[in-house]
Structures are given as C-alpha cells and as structure tokens.
Design an enzyme around this catalytic site. Structure first.
Site, PDB file in Angstrom:
ATOM      1  N   HIS A 102      38.295  62.185  65.205  1.00  0.00           N
ATOM      2  CA  HIS A 102      39.096  61.042  64.788  1.00  0.00           C
ATOM      3  C   HIS A 102      40.395  61.010  65.574  1.00  0.00           C
ATOM      4  O   HIS A 102      40.949  62.057  65.931  1.00  0.00           O
ATOM      5  CB  HIS A 102      39.396  61.119  63.291  1.00  0.00           C
ATOM      6  N   GLU A 119      41.996  65.316  57.879  1.00  0.00           N
ATOM      7  CA  GLU A 119      41.265  65.460  56.620  1.00  0.00           C
ATOM      8  C   GLU A 119      41.115  66.933  56.257  1.00  0.00           C
ATOM      9  O   GLU A 119      41.322  67.822  57.073  1.00  0.00           O
ATOM     10  CB  GLU A 119      39.888  64.812  56.739  1.00  0.00           C
ATOM     11  N   HIS A 177      34.071  67.985  65.208  1.00  0.00           N
ATOM     12  CA  HIS A 177      33.541  68.571  63.972  1.00  0.00           C
ATOM     13  C   HIS A 177      32.276  67.860  63.517  1.00  0.00           C
ATOM     14  O   HIS A 177      31.949  66.770  64.006  1.00  0.00           O
ATOM     15  CB  HIS A 177      34.585  68.496  62.850  1.00  0.00           C
ATOM     16  N   ARG A 197      32.005  58.978  67.484  1.00  0.00           N
ATOM     17  CA  ARG A 197      30.774  59.772  67.471  1.00  0.00           C
ATOM     18  C   ARG A 197      30.432  60.159  68.910  1.00  0.00           C
ATOM     19  O   ARG A 197      30.309  59.287  69.773  1.00  0.00           O
ATOM     20  CB  ARG A 197      29.666  58.932  66.839  1.00  0.00           C
TER      21      ARG A 197
END
Length: 324
Positions: A102, A119, A177, A197
């Site tokens: 991200h 996150e 990740h 992605r």
C-alpha cells in the site's frame, strides 16, 4: 444521547474467501467465499449502518456530521472531519491473498487524493500450517526484485512467518505482504482501500481471468529498507490494559476480561473501538448496557468517559483501539 454503537457488518466476497467469518465469528454470511467483514467504515461506497438503539438504521457518517467531536474527539474531528480515520475489519483467508503493498500518505495523496495505508493484524484463529508474508527475507534491491517478479519467482525473496492465535504484526505502508491461507485476522488500518497487487499466485477466476496487477504503481511505493522486526510483542495480563502498538495512526491494546474491568477515558480525546476476538460479555456505561460477543465490534463515542467491561467466568478478549 450518544451510546455504544453496533453496526451491520459489510461482507465482501473474495476469490480467496472462506466460511470462518460465519462459523467462528457468527457473521450473517450465506456464501462460502466471504473474505472480509468491514466492521466500521466511512469509505464512500461502504458506510457502516448502526444496528442498535436509538440511531438504528442511520449511517455512521451522518452521526459524525451531527455530533462531531462528541463522537470522534475534538482533535480527531478537527484533523479528519466527517470521516472516521480508521477502517476496522475481520479477514478470512481460505486461500492465500495476493502479494501486495500500500502507498504511504504522500504518495496516496498525490495519486489518489486518499490517505495511505499502514495497518496491523491480530491473529484471531490460525490453521496449523498458516503463514503470513511480511517483507523480504534478505536485503533486496529494486533490480533484483524486478527480475524475480518477472520470472514468477518473487516468493523466493519473501519473508514467511508461521502464526498462531494471539500473534500480532505491524505492516507499514510500502511493506510487501500477504495474508496466507488458513488465517483469520482482525485488521486495524488507516481509512484507505488502495492496494497495489504485484503477484497473485497465477490463479484465475471462474471465467478463466487473472486479476489485475499493479506492477508499475508498486515500484515507487515499495519500501526496500524494511527490517524483519514486524511481530509485535505484548503483555497479556488479565484485567489490565496491555499495549500492543501505539503509532501516529492508532493505538491498539489487548484486554482479557475475567469478571470485570473498569476504564476511565476522561483524559483521552478520541473515540474508542472494542473488537471482541474471543468469548462474550457486556459493556456497561452510566446509561446503557450493551452485550458483546466474539466477532462483534462496538464504537464508543468520545463523550462516554467511563465504562465497565464484564464477562462470566469464561472471560472475553478484546482489542481496544483509539487515536492519541
């Protein structure tokens, strides 16, 4: 007027989703490919709707517009306006999620007029062989990364972490990740739905199509300087507040309640989120008693400055989340 708020979960079908959101967390899912339950959200197309009490049927954003700092906290409202700055989810990975990353705040603002996405994950349940991918397994430069990606061998560079219930991890923006098969995760993140992605295990959907990759967008966003110090080590003292992580975006604590815990929030200028990751109990305020059970998430308005958490002898485990 304000009270602890519950919401209808926003369920998301995913190519990698399973049925644990229903079987373990009691979500009202009717399909076996539900990958995400958005517990609390103010993203434009997915605004949470209140499911309990006086405000039942109203959406969260309309309540924020009405109550402002009384709901969010004065500083939070000043900084973020009518948006909740966090997105709270449960994620069920029956299969591996894509390898992804991200953007950080500045890049997300420049490209998407959005927040970035840092996150954290808390493992609610893990199958015996479940793993997560976080970061690289060695010092990696961009040229090497691009070469391995082009050859379809990117996983040879990635760091795999075996997981168990109660493990927790921080994933900063820019960190490569993936959540692995057999993982049931509570996710606390910035309010953003931007994902780049880079590898999707060469899988295809029911119509034989592969999912879009974002190889070029990811290049500038990827952080090659990450260390492998991703796991968050925290205390688990019963009937106490155990800090898991406190960063600029959120603080998350672990609380195991055995009979009762009292909380005093008068010095905290923020809303609070309580996610029940095991057991069940009650959240008692001056004017209300709200039940909470595994898989449920409650938003505690800033205006509520004292509460008691109660459980039976079997206890319950909560994640407590706020902004400092």
């Amino acid at each position: 007027m304000l009270y602890p708020l519950k919401f209808h979960p926003i369920l998301k079908e995913k190519i990698w989703g399973g049925n644990k959101l229903r079987t373990i967390l009691n979500k009202p899912a009717t399909k076996d490919n539900i990958g995400e339950s958005w517990e609390i959200s103010t993203l434009d197309d997915d605004i949470s709707v209140i499911s309990n009490g006086l405000f039942k049927g109203r959406n969260l954003q309309s309540l924020i517009k009405e109550y402002k700092g009384e709901l969010l906290g004065e500083k939070v409202y000043k900084d973020f306006g009518d948006k909740l700055p966090l997105l709270i989810k449960f994620i069920d990975a029956k299969e591996d999620l894509s390898v992804q990353l991200h953007p950080n705040d500045s890049l997300a603002k420049e490209r998407h007029n959005s927040f970035g996405k840092t996150e954290m994950w808390y493992v609610v349940h893990a199958d015996p062989d479940a793993q997560l991918i976080i970061g690289f397994n060695k010092k990696t430069k961009q040229q090497e990364y691009e070469s391995f990606l082009k050859k379809g061998k990117i996983t040879e560079l990635l760091n795999f972490e075996s997981i168990k219930k109660g493990d927790s991890y921080l994933i900063n923006a820019g960190t490569i990740h993936a959540i692995g098969a057999g993982s049931l995760i509570a996710e606390i993140q910035q309010t953003s739905d931007i994902t780049y992605r880079v590898y999707d295990w060469d899988r295809k959907d029911n119509e034989g199509n592969t999912r879009e990759l974002h190889t070029d967008l990811a290049k500038k966003a990827l952080n090659f300087n990450t260390t492998n110090d991703f796991e968050l080590v925290y205390g688990k003292k019963i009937n106490q507040t155990n800090e898991i992580i406190s960063i600029q975006y959120f603080t998350t604590n672990f609380i195991e309640v055995n009979q009762s815990v009292e909380k005093d929030y008068k010095e905290l200028d923020s809303f609070k989120v309580l996610m029940c990751v095991e057991g069940n109990g009650k959240i008692i305020t001056k004017n209300s008693t709200t039940t909470i059970t595994v898989g449920e998430t409650i938003l505690i308005p800033r205006k509520i400055k004292h509460l008691k958490m109660e459980s039976d002898i079997q206890g319950m485990r909560l994640l407590e989340i706020y902004i400092q």
